[in-house]
Design a protein around this motif. Structure first.
Motif, PDB file in Angstrom:
ATOM      1  N   ALA A  94      35.400 -52.143  41.269  1.00 33.96           N
ATOM      2  CA  ALA A  94      35.733 -51.608  41.676  1.00 33.96           C
ATOM      3  C   ALA A  94      36.235 -51.552  43.344  1.00 33.96           C
ATOM      4  CB  ALA A  94      35.242 -49.643  41.414  1.00 33.96           C
ATOM      5  N   LYS A  95      37.465 -50.908  43.750  1.00 36.54           N
ATOM      6  CA  LYS A  95      37.191 -50.725  45.272  1.00 36.54           C
ATOM      7  C   LYS A  95      37.992 -49.678  45.648  1.00 36.54           C
ATOM      8  CE  LYS A  95      42.705 -52.472  44.670  1.00 36.54           C
ATOM      9  NZ  LYS A  95      43.361 -53.749  45.413  1.00 36.54           N
ATOM     10  N   VAL A  96      37.574 -48.864  47.210  1.00 37.26           N
ATOM     11  CA  VAL A  96      38.146 -48.193  47.465  1.00 37.26           C
ATOM     12  C   VAL A  96      39.725 -47.982  48.189  1.00 37.26           C
ATOM     13  CG1 VAL A  96      37.429 -46.125  49.347  1.00 37.26           C
ATOM     14  CG2 VAL A  96      35.828 -47.042  48.108  1.00 37.26           C
ATOM     15  N   ILE A  97      40.529 -47.350  47.472  1.00 36.09           N
ATOM     16  CA  ILE A  97      41.924 -47.629  48.121  1.00 36.09           C
ATOM     17  C   ILE A  97      42.561 -46.361  48.831  1.00 36.09           C
ATOM     18  CG2 ILE A  97      42.746 -48.824  45.914  1.00 36.09           C
ATOM     19  CD1 ILE A  97      43.767 -46.144  44.798  1.00 36.09           C
ATOM     20  N   ASN A  98      41.882 -45.434  48.866  1.00 33.91           N
ATOM     21  CA  ASN A  98      41.876 -44.126  50.242  1.00 33.91           C
ATOM     22  C   ASN A  98      40.858 -44.593  51.126  1.00 33.91           C
ATOM     23  OD1 ASN A  98      42.082 -42.500  51.343  1.00 33.91           O
ATOM     24  ND2 ASN A  98      41.724 -40.743  49.605  1.00 33.91           N
ATOM     25  N   GLN A  99      41.281 -44.481  51.995  1.00 39.21           N
ATOM     26  CA  GLN A  99      40.281 -44.970  53.287  1.00 39.21           C
ATOM     27  C   GLN A  99      39.619 -43.873  53.364  1.00 39.21           C
ATOM     28  OE1 GLN A  99      38.986 -48.141  54.452  1.00 39.21           O
ATOM     29  NE2 GLN A  99      40.835 -48.585  52.857  1.00 39.21           N
ATOM     30  N   ASP A 100      40.298 -42.211  53.246  1.00 43.03           N
ATOM     31  CA  ASP A 100      39.875 -41.536  53.356  1.00 43.03           C
ATOM     32  C   ASP A 100      38.956 -40.929  52.787  1.00 43.03           C
ATOM     33  OD1 ASP A 100      41.284 -41.316  55.656  1.00 43.03           O
ATOM     34  OD2 ASP A 100      43.131 -40.059  55.079  1.00 43.03           O
ATOM     35  N   GLU A 155      27.365 -59.060  54.593  1.00 48.51           N
ATOM     36  CA  GLU A 155      28.445 -58.449  55.024  1.00 48.51           C
ATOM     37  C   GLU A 155      29.511 -57.231  54.395  1.00 48.51           C
ATOM     38  OE1 GLU A 155      30.413 -61.867  56.460  1.00 48.51           O
ATOM     39  OE2 GLU A 155      29.566 -63.458  57.351  1.00 48.51           O
ATOM     40  N   PHE A 156      29.449 -57.013  53.528  1.00 52.46           N
ATOM     41  CA  PHE A 156      30.378 -55.629  53.221  1.00 52.46           C
ATOM     42  C   PHE A 156      28.984 -55.044  52.564  1.00 52.46           C
ATOM     43  CE2 PHE A 156      31.258 -59.615  50.808  1.00 52.46           C
ATOM     44  CZ  PHE A 156      31.480 -59.070  49.500  1.00 52.46           C
ATOM     45  N   THR A 157      30.424 -54.611  51.749  1.00 56.11           N
ATOM     46  CA  THR A 157      29.768 -53.543  50.361  1.00 56.11           C
ATOM     47  C   THR A 157      30.450 -53.516  49.347  1.00 56.11           C
ATOM     48  OG1 THR A 157      28.475 -52.084  51.845  1.00 56.11           O
ATOM     49  CG2 THR A 157      28.556 -51.094  49.809  1.00 56.11           C
ATOM     50  N   GLU A 158      29.398 -53.453  48.243  1.00 56.54           N
ATOM     51  CA  GLU A 158      30.351 -54.020  47.083  1.00 56.54           C
ATOM     52  C   GLU A 158      30.435 -52.672  46.324  1.00 56.54           C
ATOM     53  OE1 GLU A 158      29.909 -58.473  45.033  1.00 56.54           O
ATOM     54  OE2 GLU A 158      29.695 -57.196  43.289  1.00 56.54           O
ATOM     55  N   TYR A 159      31.448 -52.740  45.086  1.00 54.42           N
ATOM     56  CA  TYR A 159      31.364 -51.235  44.452  1.00 54.42           C
ATOM     57  C   TYR A 159      31.547 -51.391  43.344  1.00 54.42           C
ATOM     58  CZ  TYR A 159      31.346 -49.031  49.133  1.00 54.42           C
ATOM     59  OH  TYR A 159      31.071 -48.630  50.250  1.00 54.42           O
ATOM     60  N   TRP A 160      31.003 -50.930  42.540  1.00 59.17           N
ATOM     61  CA  TRP A 160      31.120 -51.303  40.680  1.00 59.17           C
ATOM     62  C   TRP A 160      30.837 -49.464  40.437  1.00 59.17           C
ATOM     63  CZ3 TRP A 160      31.004 -56.377  37.570  1.00 59.17           C
ATOM     64  CH2 TRP A 160      31.050 -57.169  38.101  1.00 59.17           C
ATOM     65  N   VAL A 161      31.970 -49.769  38.958  1.00 59.85           N
ATOM     66  CA  VAL A 161      32.109 -48.015  38.166  1.00 59.85           C
ATOM     67  C   VAL A 161      31.044 -48.382  36.921  1.00 59.85           C
ATOM     68  CG1 VAL A 161      32.947 -46.709  36.579  1.00 59.85           C
ATOM     69  CG2 VAL A 161      34.119 -47.112  39.118  1.00 59.85           C
ATOM     70  N   GLY A 162      30.248 -47.848  37.013  1.00 58.92           N
ATOM     71  CA  GLY A 162      28.922 -47.980  35.445  1.00 58.92           C
ATOM     72  C   GLY A 162      29.230 -47.410  34.495  1.00 58.92           C
ATOM     73  N   LEU A 163      29.349 -47.539  32.956  1.00 54.44           N
ATOM     74  CA  LEU A 163      29.748 -46.850  32.244  1.00 54.44           C
ATOM     75  C   LEU A 163      28.548 -45.807  31.277  1.00 54.44           C
ATOM     76  CD1 LEU A 163      32.276 -48.366  32.711  1.00 54.44           C
ATOM     77  CD2 LEU A 163      33.045 -47.699  30.983  1.00 54.44           C
TER      78      LEU A 163
END
Length: 336
Positions: A241-247, A295-303
């Motif tokens: 996943a990725k964060v598309i909303n910076q807020d 150098e960054f944070t990786e995001y995933w959506v777990g089911l």
């Protein structure tokens, strides 16, 4: 005091002077009280002979190395240091060989439980490198050490010690000889005693549930464990996943609890996005996961199936390593 010591020397006492004045420490007294309570419980609840329980515990050793190991688990590492331990070419090659050698057994396990072969092979590979490293600590010593000398989880490990007494009585194992991990897990799939008793199965039909030396029973038992913990056949495990909303208040969406507290609709509304060609039902229970890269944070959506993997080891890092390793295994087998 000096006169007393001198007198003792003059009369030729046969025991060391340190023993003349030694007093049991408070810690020793507390441990003995706990041991006495454990013996009484095993006698009253499980009808063990008290002398057998006491003698067995007397033969157990407190191991400082075990206490040091549990204080620094691999799962405390950041993701970028954790996954290279397991996702290696050597483990992958060994896994493909194991899959090929046990292809028929794995097909049967998948058919009977719905748990895919790549997950079973990944678990056994991550846990013991396919039976190569099943543990070097006597299980009795590990459970005794953690049950009576590790207060943060003493209750759990005393319970596992009781389960180990029951397991060895039921299966006829030599109690003082079985070896496993520092936490008392044993065999090809590293089952703790309670899991061994409740989820191990005789998968080759020889009348013995042997997870210590029999990879066929280990395959069936790992599959049975996942089935019993809610594995959903033919369903995905996790999506990047990725964060598309910076807020987006990502930290508010991520919790240390392994239980799922959000729906996909809630994550999507908060600005979390997955690949366009993937569909998740709006009311699907999911969990936003974060993994620390260098150098960054990786995001995933777990089911839900990701949650099931955490039932085997209560760590998102572990579950992700198993998931990604299973993908590598599946891809490698498809190219064979």
């Amino acid at each position: 005091m000096r006169a007393l010591i001198k007198a003792a020397l003059l009369i030729g006492l046969s025991f060391p002077l340190t023993n003349v004045f030694a007093m049991p420490s408070v810690a020793d007294a507390e441990t003995q009280t706990q041991v006495d309570q454990f013996v009484s419980m095993m006698v009253e609840k499980h009808q063990f002979d008290p002398d057998f329980i006491q003698q067995t515990l007397d033969s157990a050793n407190k191991n400082q190395t075990i206490l040091d190991a549990i204080a620094k688990p691999w799962e405390a590492k950041p993701w970028h240091q954790y996954y290279p331990i397991f996702l290696t070419d050597k483990r992958l090659a060994k896994g493909v060989k194991f899959w090929q050698e046990h292809k028929v057994t794995l097909q049967r396990a998948e058919k009977e439980t719905g748990v895919p072969a790549q997950i079973i092979v990944a678990i056994i590979g991550v846990e013991t490198f396919y039976g190569t490293y099943k543990g070097k600590y006597p299980v009795l010593d590990a459970l005794y050490t953690l049950g009576f000398h590790y207060p943060p989880r003493a209750k759990f490990f005393k319970s596992e010690l009781a389960e180990y007494f029951l397991l060895t009585r039921e299966e006829g194992f030599p109690m003082t000889e079985v070896k496993g991990s520092y936490a008392g897990a044993m065999g090809w799939g590293q089952f703790i005693s309670s899991s061994y008793r409740h989820y191990a199965i005789d998968f080759d039909g020889d009348g013995v549930r042997d997870l210590l030396n029999n990879p066929v029973d280990a395959i069936g038992s790992v599959a049975n464990y996942f089935k019993r913990h809610g594995w959903i056949p033919n369903e995905p495990i996790a999506f990047k996943a990725k964060v598309i909303n910076q807020d987006a208040k990502v930290d508010d969406l991520i919790s240390k609890s392994l239980k799922y507290q959000h729906t996909w609709q809630e994550l999507a509304d908060a600005g979390i996005e997955i690949e366009k060609n993937i569909t998740i039902q709006p009311n699907q229970s999911v969990k936003l996961l974060s993994f620390e890269q260098a150098e960054f944070t990786e995001y995933w959506v777990g089911l839900p199936n990701f949650y099931t993997i955490t039932r085997y080891n209560h760590s998102p890092l572990y579950a992700m390593a198993v998931f990604q390793f299973s993908q590598q295994l599946q891809q490698a087998m498809e190219t064979q």
